[in-house]
Design a protein around this motif. Structure first.
Motif, PDB file in Angstrom:
ATOM      1  N   GLY A  59       0.755  -1.186  -0.029  1.00 54.14           N
ATOM      2  CA  GLY A  59       0.129  -0.043  -0.034  1.00 54.14           C
ATOM      3  C   GLY A  59       0.655   1.315   0.120  1.00 54.14           C
ATOM      4  O   GLY A  59       0.169   2.438   0.200  1.00 54.14           O
ATOM      5  N   ALA A  60       2.297   1.024  -0.217  1.00 58.91           N
ATOM      6  CA  ALA A  60       3.085   2.281  -0.307  1.00 58.91           C
ATOM      7  C   ALA A  60       2.951   2.607  -1.913  1.00 58.91           C
ATOM      8  O   ALA A  60       2.699   1.985  -2.676  1.00 58.91           O
ATOM      9  N   TYR A  61       4.000   3.842  -1.979  1.00 58.44           N
ATOM     10  CA  TYR A  61       4.207   4.208  -3.551  1.00 58.44           C
ATOM     11  C   TYR A  61       5.579   3.376  -3.535  1.00 58.44           C
ATOM     12  O   TYR A  61       6.296   3.119  -2.830  1.00 58.44           O
ATOM     13  N   GLY A  62       5.678   3.479  -4.822  1.00 58.83           N
ATOM     14  CA  GLY A  62       7.292   3.085  -5.417  1.00 58.83           C
ATOM     15  C   GLY A  62       7.472   4.049  -6.677  1.00 58.83           C
ATOM     16  O   GLY A  62       6.978   4.246  -7.443  1.00 58.83           O
ATOM     17  N   ARG A  63       8.973   4.008  -6.716  1.00 53.35           N
ATOM     18  CA  ARG A  63       9.505   4.661  -7.776  1.00 53.35           C
ATOM     19  C   ARG A  63      10.800   4.371  -8.121  1.00 53.35           C
ATOM     20  O   ARG A  63      11.686   4.180  -7.164  1.00 53.35           O
ATOM     21  N   VAL A  64      11.285   4.554  -9.334  1.00 50.89           N
ATOM     22  CA  VAL A  64      12.531   3.990  -9.816  1.00 50.89           C
ATOM     23  C   VAL A  64      13.411   5.359 -10.235  1.00 50.89           C
ATOM     24  O   VAL A  64      12.830   6.044 -10.775  1.00 50.89           O
ATOM     25  N   ALA A  65      14.681   5.474  -9.882  1.00 50.52           N
ATOM     26  CA  ALA A  65      15.567   6.733 -10.310  1.00 50.52           C
ATOM     27  C   ALA A  65      16.344   6.186 -10.873  1.00 50.52           C
ATOM     28  O   ALA A  65      17.506   5.469 -10.298  1.00 50.52           O
ATOM     29  N   ASP A  66      16.595   6.477 -12.212  1.00 55.08           N
ATOM     30  CA  ASP A  66      17.678   6.159 -13.094  1.00 55.08           C
ATOM     31  C   ASP A  66      19.006   7.057 -13.140  1.00 55.08           C
ATOM     32  O   ASP A  66      20.028   6.486 -13.406  1.00 55.08           O
ATOM     33  N   PRO A  69       1.867  11.513   1.736  1.00 56.24           N
ATOM     34  CA  PRO A  69       1.227  11.253   2.947  1.00 56.24           C
ATOM     35  C   PRO A  69       1.439   9.484   3.236  1.00 56.24           C
ATOM     36  O   PRO A  69       0.790   8.913   4.277  1.00 56.24           O
ATOM     37  N   LEU A  70       2.115   8.944   2.586  1.00 55.48           N
ATOM     38  CA  LEU A  70       2.448   7.465   2.633  1.00 55.48           C
ATOM     39  C   LEU A  70       4.052   7.447   2.482  1.00 55.48           C
ATOM     40  O   LEU A  70       4.732   7.855   1.721  1.00 55.48           O
ATOM     41  N   PRO A  71       4.461   6.289   2.764  1.00 57.86           N
ATOM     42  CA  PRO A  71       5.878   5.843   2.351  1.00 57.86           C
ATOM     43  C   PRO A  71       6.278   5.553   0.795  1.00 57.86           C
ATOM     44  O   PRO A  71       5.183   5.147   0.335  1.00 57.86           O
ATOM     45  N   THR A  72       7.311   5.996   0.596  1.00 56.25           N
ATOM     46  CA  THR A  72       7.579   5.796  -0.981  1.00 56.25           C
ATOM     47  C   THR A  72       8.998   4.952  -0.977  1.00 56.25           C
ATOM     48  O   THR A  72      10.005   5.531  -0.430  1.00 56.25           O
ATOM     49  N   VAL A  73       9.077   3.579  -1.563  1.00 57.55           N
ATOM     50  CA  VAL A  73      10.145   3.072  -1.814  1.00 57.55           C
ATOM     51  C   VAL A  73      10.799   3.682  -3.169  1.00 57.55           C
ATOM     52  O   VAL A  73      10.166   3.648  -4.311  1.00 57.55           O
TER      53      VAL A  73
END
Length: 187
Positions: free
Chosen positions: A153-160, A176-180
């Protein structure tokens, strides 16, 4: 002796310099940084990203503890909800306590979780190779961190690129939530 040690530490931290600079730029001055016992922390952030005043860089000194950063960051954020908190971990270290992502989601914590991906325990792997040993027990199956974040239920993002890393952290601090946020370890 101390001068040589410091020069060696700065040289090792240099490979992390673009990522650390992007993180420093993205983080407000009062950010608490919680580092796991991962190369990004002990070869990078400890030397290459000073956090002032003292007491705002949390790190598990001694015994090589893995899995410290995420639960410690949750504690820091709960203890000081007004202060930004950022996690620095490697993919191997994160997997020791990744289930705590459920706690961070339940508490609706704005918590960037920055993960350097190298497919396991990179420092140990590198040391084994330097000694001419075949790497054993250091290569881990790395889960798809974006899918894993979503499953909790968290956010996720890839940083290149380093700039993307900084942008992702700045955005995650407002979420307002954790982001991996994952990125490939610099080589």
């Amino acid at each position: 002796m101390e001068r040589e040690r410091d020069a060696e530490l700065r040289e090792v931290a240099r490979r992390w310099a673009p990522q650390l600079a992007a993180l420093r730029e993205a983080m407000p001055a009062d950010t608490v940084v919680v580092g796991d016992n991962s190369m990004m922390s002990y070869h990078g952030a400890i030397v290459g990203m000073p956090v002032d005043p003292p007491g705002r860089f949390l790190f598990p000194a001694g015994y090589g503890t893995l899995g410290f950063a995420l639960p410690a960051a949750i504690g820091a954020k709960v203890g000081r909800p007004d202060r930004p908190v950022v996690v620095l971990a490697g993919d191997g270290a994160l997997q020791f306590s990744v289930q705590e992502l459920a706690t961070a989601v339940e508490l609706r914590l704005s918590l960037p979780i920055v993960v350097a991906v190298n497919g396991g325990f990179g420092e140990i792997r590198d040391e084994m190779r330097r000694r001419g040993m075949p790497p054993v027990g250091v290569d881990l199956h790395a889960p798809d961190l974006m899918t894993l974040a979503a499953a909790y239920g968290a956010y996720g993002r890839v940083a290149d690129r380093p700039e993307e890393l900084g942008d992702a952290v700045a955005e995650a601090l407002k979420t307002p939530l954790p982001t991996v946020i994952s990125f490939r370890e610099p080589g």
